[in-house]
Write an enzyme that holds these catalytic residues in place. Structure first.
Site, short mmCIF file in Angstrom:
data_model
loop_
_atom_site.label_atom_id
_atom_site.label_comp_id
_atom_site.label_asym_id
_atom_site.label_seq_id
_atom_site.Cartn_x
_atom_site.Cartn_y
_atom_site.Cartn_z
N GLY A 46 0.82 -1.19 0.00
CA GLY A 46 0.00 0.00 0.00
C GLY A 46 0.86 1.25 0.00
N CYS A 114 5.76 -0.29 7.07
CA CYS A 114 5.44 0.88 6.25
C CYS A 114 6.68 1.28 5.45
CB CYS A 114 5.02 2.03 7.17
SG CYS A 114 4.61 3.54 6.28
N HIS A 160 -2.23 7.78 6.85
CA HIS A 160 -1.24 8.63 6.15
C HIS A 160 -1.88 9.92 5.67
CE1 HIS A 160 2.41 6.25 5.96
NE2 HIS A 160 1.76 5.18 5.54
#
Ligand code: NI
Length: 189
Positions: A46, A114, A160
């Site tokens: 992602g 991440c 985010h």
């Protein structure tokens, strides 16, 4: 298409609250293409636009499930002994101006990572399911119930857009440990 630079902690731009997309134009299509290329290149599942420095409410996700119909691929990449991999099936998803509706009261724990916090993984608790409303590249509205890894991933990416990283869900102690570890890894590299 181009691979863009991924911002990493402690870059303050990652704290930006992203603004809604208003123009569904060619520039947006290029941004989305570049985000996919950047995410695949970094082996992520992602990516939010702010992670490549663009403060717009745009997410790309591809959970890349194993493809049951594909032939297993022989692989000798890891230390010479050969083994097989089931190839991954690309399943690109685009979410523009996404909103989360009715997050479940029940929680799920996943070990998250991440691309903006490289090599750090930690358990994060989030609502198990949620409904998501978003627009596609043409501006058409979609609504879908998300569960499992997709529910977790989209909530991580939505954070985010508010300038929040997954490590901010950790206790201060765990967050500081994670950031110290990252600093060490960077020095060693
Ligand atoms: Ni992330």
């Amino acid at each position: 298409m181009a691979i863009r630079e991924i911002l990493e902690v402690p870059d303050s731009r990652l704290k930006t609250v992203s603004t809604p997309v208003e123009k569904f134009d060619d520039e947006l299509k290029v941004l989305v293409e570049d985000m996919f290329e950047t995410m695949y290149d970094a082996n992520g599942i992602g990516l939010a636009a702010i992670q490549v420095g663009v403060p717009l409410r745009v997410l790309v996700i591809d959970l890349q499930p194993e493809d049951p119909d594909a032939e297993p691929e022989e692989c000798t990449a890891h230390g010479g002994h050969s083994h097989t991999h089931q190839p991954l099936k690309k399943e690109p998803r685009i979410f523009i101006n996404p909103e989360i509706l009715d997050p479940a009261d029940e929680f799920n724990v996943y070990q998250e990572g991440c691309l903006s916090v490289p090599d750090i993984y930690a358990d994060v608790e989030r609502p198990k399911t949620c409904r998501v409303r978003w627009k596609d590249l043409e501006g058409t509205v979609h609504l879908e119930e998300m569960e499992g890894l997709m529910a977790t991933c989209i909530q991580h990416e939505m954070d985010h857009l508010e300038g929040i990283l997954f490590i901010e869900h950790l206790s201060r102690l765990k967050r500081n440990m994670a950031l110290k570890k990252l600093e060490k890894l960077r020095k060693a590299a």
